[in-house]
Design an enzyme around this catalytic site. Sequence first.
Site, PDB file in Angstrom:
ATOM      1  N   ARG A 173       0.406  -9.537  -3.483  1.00  0.00           N
ATOM      2  CA  ARG A 173      -0.469  -9.090  -4.594  1.00  0.00           C
ATOM      3  C   ARG A 173       0.165  -9.381  -5.958  1.00  0.00           C
ATOM      4  NH1 ARG A 173      -3.413  -8.495  -0.707  1.00  0.00           N
ATOM      5  NH2 ARG A 173      -5.062  -6.939  -0.507  1.00  0.00           N
ATOM      6  N   SER A 192      -8.787  -1.626  -2.575  1.00  0.00           N
ATOM      7  CA  SER A 192      -7.552  -0.832  -2.536  1.00  0.00           C
ATOM      8  C   SER A 192      -7.147  -0.488  -3.970  1.00  0.00           C
ATOM      9  CB  SER A 192      -6.409  -1.645  -1.919  1.00  0.00           C
ATOM     10  OG  SER A 192      -6.724  -2.038  -0.623  1.00  0.00           O
ATOM     11  N   GLU A 195      -2.804  -1.215  -7.751  1.00  0.00           N
ATOM     12  CA  GLU A 195      -3.040  -2.617  -7.429  1.00  0.00           C
ATOM     13  C   GLU A 195      -4.087  -3.130  -8.420  1.00  0.00           C
ATOM     14  OE1 GLU A 195      -5.182  -5.664  -4.730  1.00  0.00           O
ATOM     15  OE2 GLU A 195      -5.936  -3.972  -5.809  1.00  0.00           O
TER      16      GLU A 195
HETATM   17  N1  EPU Z   1      -4.738   3.906   7.438  1.00  0.00           N
HETATM   18  C1  EPU Z   1      -4.891   5.254   7.697  1.00  0.00           C
HETATM   19  N2  EPU Z   1      -5.839   5.934   6.984  1.00  0.00           N
HETATM   20  C2  EPU Z   1      -6.629   5.339   6.071  1.00  0.00           C
HETATM   21  C3  EPU Z   1      -6.451   3.967   5.799  1.00  0.00           C
HETATM   22  C4  EPU Z   1      -5.491   3.270   6.510  1.00  0.00           C
HETATM   23  O1  EPU Z   1      -4.207   5.830   8.530  1.00  0.00           O
HETATM   24  O2  EPU Z   1      -7.455   6.022   5.467  1.00  0.00           O
HETATM   25  C5  EPU Z   1      -3.748   3.157   8.241  1.00  0.00           C
HETATM   26  C6  EPU Z   1      -4.476   2.203   9.202  1.00  0.00           C
HETATM   27  O3  EPU Z   1      -4.813   2.821  10.401  1.00  0.00           O
HETATM   28  C7  EPU Z   1      -3.468   1.116   9.390  1.00  0.00           C
HETATM   29  C8  EPU Z   1      -2.771   1.045   8.037  1.00  0.00           C
HETATM   30  O4  EPU Z   1      -2.991   2.307   7.404  1.00  0.00           O
HETATM   31  O5  EPU Z   1      -2.518   1.455  10.357  1.00  0.00           O
HETATM   32  C9  EPU Z   1      -3.268  -0.097   7.168  1.00  0.00           C
HETATM   33  O6  EPU Z   1      -4.656   0.046   6.916  1.00  0.00           O
HETATM   34  P1  EPU Z   1      -5.660  -1.212   6.814  1.00  0.00           P
HETATM   35  O7  EPU Z   1      -5.504  -2.088   7.972  1.00  0.00           O
HETATM   36  O8  EPU Z   1      -7.013  -0.667   6.530  1.00  0.00           O
HETATM   37  O9  EPU Z   1      -5.137  -2.056   5.576  1.00  0.00           O
HETATM   38  P2  EPU Z   1      -4.502  -1.625   4.158  1.00  0.00           P
HETATM   39  O10 EPU Z   1      -3.052  -1.897   4.209  1.00  0.00           O
HETATM   40  O11 EPU Z   1      -4.931  -0.246   3.785  1.00  0.00           O
HETATM   41  C10 EPU Z   1      -4.715  -4.019   3.127  1.00  0.00           C
HETATM   42  C11 EPU Z   1      -5.198  -4.584   1.820  1.00  0.00           C
HETATM   43  C12 EPU Z   1      -6.714  -4.701   1.825  1.00  0.00           C
HETATM   44  C13 EPU Z   1      -7.116  -5.607   2.988  1.00  0.00           C
HETATM   45  C14 EPU Z   1      -6.602  -4.987   4.295  1.00  0.00           C
HETATM   46  C15 EPU Z   1      -6.842  -5.876   5.478  1.00  0.00           C
HETATM   47  C16 EPU Z   1      -3.573  -3.899   0.130  1.00  0.00           C
HETATM   48  C17 EPU Z   1      -3.274  -2.974  -1.006  1.00  0.00           C
HETATM   49  N3  EPU Z   1      -4.760  -3.715   0.727  1.00  0.00           N
HETATM   50  O12 EPU Z   1      -5.223  -2.682   3.209  1.00  0.00           O
HETATM   51  O13 EPU Z   1      -7.099  -5.339   0.620  1.00  0.00           O
HETATM   52  O14 EPU Z   1      -8.526  -5.764   3.063  1.00  0.00           O
HETATM   53  O15 EPU Z   1      -5.158  -4.810   4.203  1.00  0.00           O
HETATM   54  O16 EPU Z   1      -5.961  -6.951   5.447  1.00  0.00           O
HETATM   55  O17 EPU Z   1      -2.743  -4.748   0.469  1.00  0.00           O
HETATM   56  C18 EPU Z   1      -7.827  -4.946  -1.625  1.00  0.00           C
HETATM   57  O18 EPU Z   1      -6.803  -5.522  -1.979  1.00  0.00           O
HETATM   58  O19 EPU Z   1      -8.661  -4.502  -2.440  1.00  0.00           O
HETATM   59  C19 EPU Z   1      -8.073  -4.763  -0.194  1.00  0.00           C
HETATM   60  C20 EPU Z   1      -9.132  -4.103   0.272  1.00  0.00           C
END
Ligand code: EPU
Length: 340
Positions: A158, A236, A332
């Site tokens: 990012r 995010s 972010e």
């Molecule tokens: N999780 C929870 N509770 C929640 C949300 C997430 O326990 O409410 C846990 C999930 O179960 C998982 C982990 O946290 O084990 C990661 O969650 P997720 O796979 O949803 O991805 P993220 O890390 O929250 C990132 C990006 C997203 C992107 C997704 C998929 C960042 C800041 N965010 O989210 O990007 O779509 O991975 O690759 O890196 C964005 O940048 O706007 C965005 C949506």
Amino acid sequence: MSISLKDKHTFGCTVAAKEYWEMSSIAESISALKQWSGVPYLILGGGSNILFTQTEVPRVLAVRMLGVELLKETKSFVEIEVGAGVPWHPLVMQTLQSGWYGLENLALIPGRTGAGPMQNIGAYGVELRQFCTGVNVIHRQQLKLQFLDAKACNFGYRSSIFKTEAKDQFLISSVRFRLPKAGFHQPNTDYGAIRETLMSKEIDPDKASPMQVAEAVMYIRSSKLPDPNELGNAGSFFKNPIVPMDQVESLQQRFPQMPVYPVSEGFAKLAAGWLIDQAGWKGKSSGPVGMHKNQALVLVNYGEATGTQLWSFAQNVAMDVFNKFGVKLEPEVNLWPPLV
Ligand code: EPU
């Protein structure tokens, strides 16, 4: 005459620009940059990654350079140059329909192409840097055109020079991509949710076509992430924090089920969404502001929230996460005016 920016950014807050210019060519952009030299202005793309904490912005340059140009084609790949104002998701679909692959995991990301390199957009195991070969920019002071290759952009998680060393130095006018053709590309289906979605549709994840992967991504995103056309948000809100391994290990002793993604020697990335969820903020709201019920990392404007209300809620969330886990969350999303 002042122009409302309410429908020009995805948080949907009430905010106005005293002056608002749409730039559809490099010549127009240079002339605007010249006139506004030395005074504060904001360069706005699709407005999908910005939070306004004031209700008035003095000047806005909206980037609307369009066009997708085929620069080179071989048996195995194409190189294309895409105007910074081209909406991102339609571009992804257009490339896939043309048989040019690689961007399938980045389907349904809101915003316009020029913002992609700014923060090296990424989702479901793929980042823009894997396919971006460079960026055409205008130097905002010298008003000169420059090409910065991918190495010069210094892409990270990012992040890029446009958010760090060269912050506010350039206007991105177009972005180059090198995209592999059929037979020269294996889509990335490593991400758990993608595999599960494909398998639920009886598609073998290792044999899925790029279009099938894009469809799986669209399905996952629409089930988890609120549609900014329906509910104000900017995806995010915080970055996933990168923390030293000794801190990760002591947290893992207290929270064995905590997701951890190793990034480099001695450091790992934690899931901000998980931390916020565990701290009890998932689905919690205060007036018109809250953290989304399906993805705790998404800050939501449920109605007429102001940018200040959204920001103060986000700060409370970050403070609570810090108190519980000792981990600092950083936005972010870009703030206007920027944090000093
Ligand atoms: N999780 C929870 N509770 C929640 C949300 C997430 O326990 O409410 C846990 C999930 O179960 C998982 C982990 O946290 O084990 C990661 O969650 P997720 O796979 O949803 O991805 P993220 O890390 O929250 C990132 C990006 C997203 C992107 C997704 C998929 C960042 C800041 N965010 O989210 O990007 O779509 O991975 O690759 O890196 C964005 O940048 O706007 C965005 C949506």
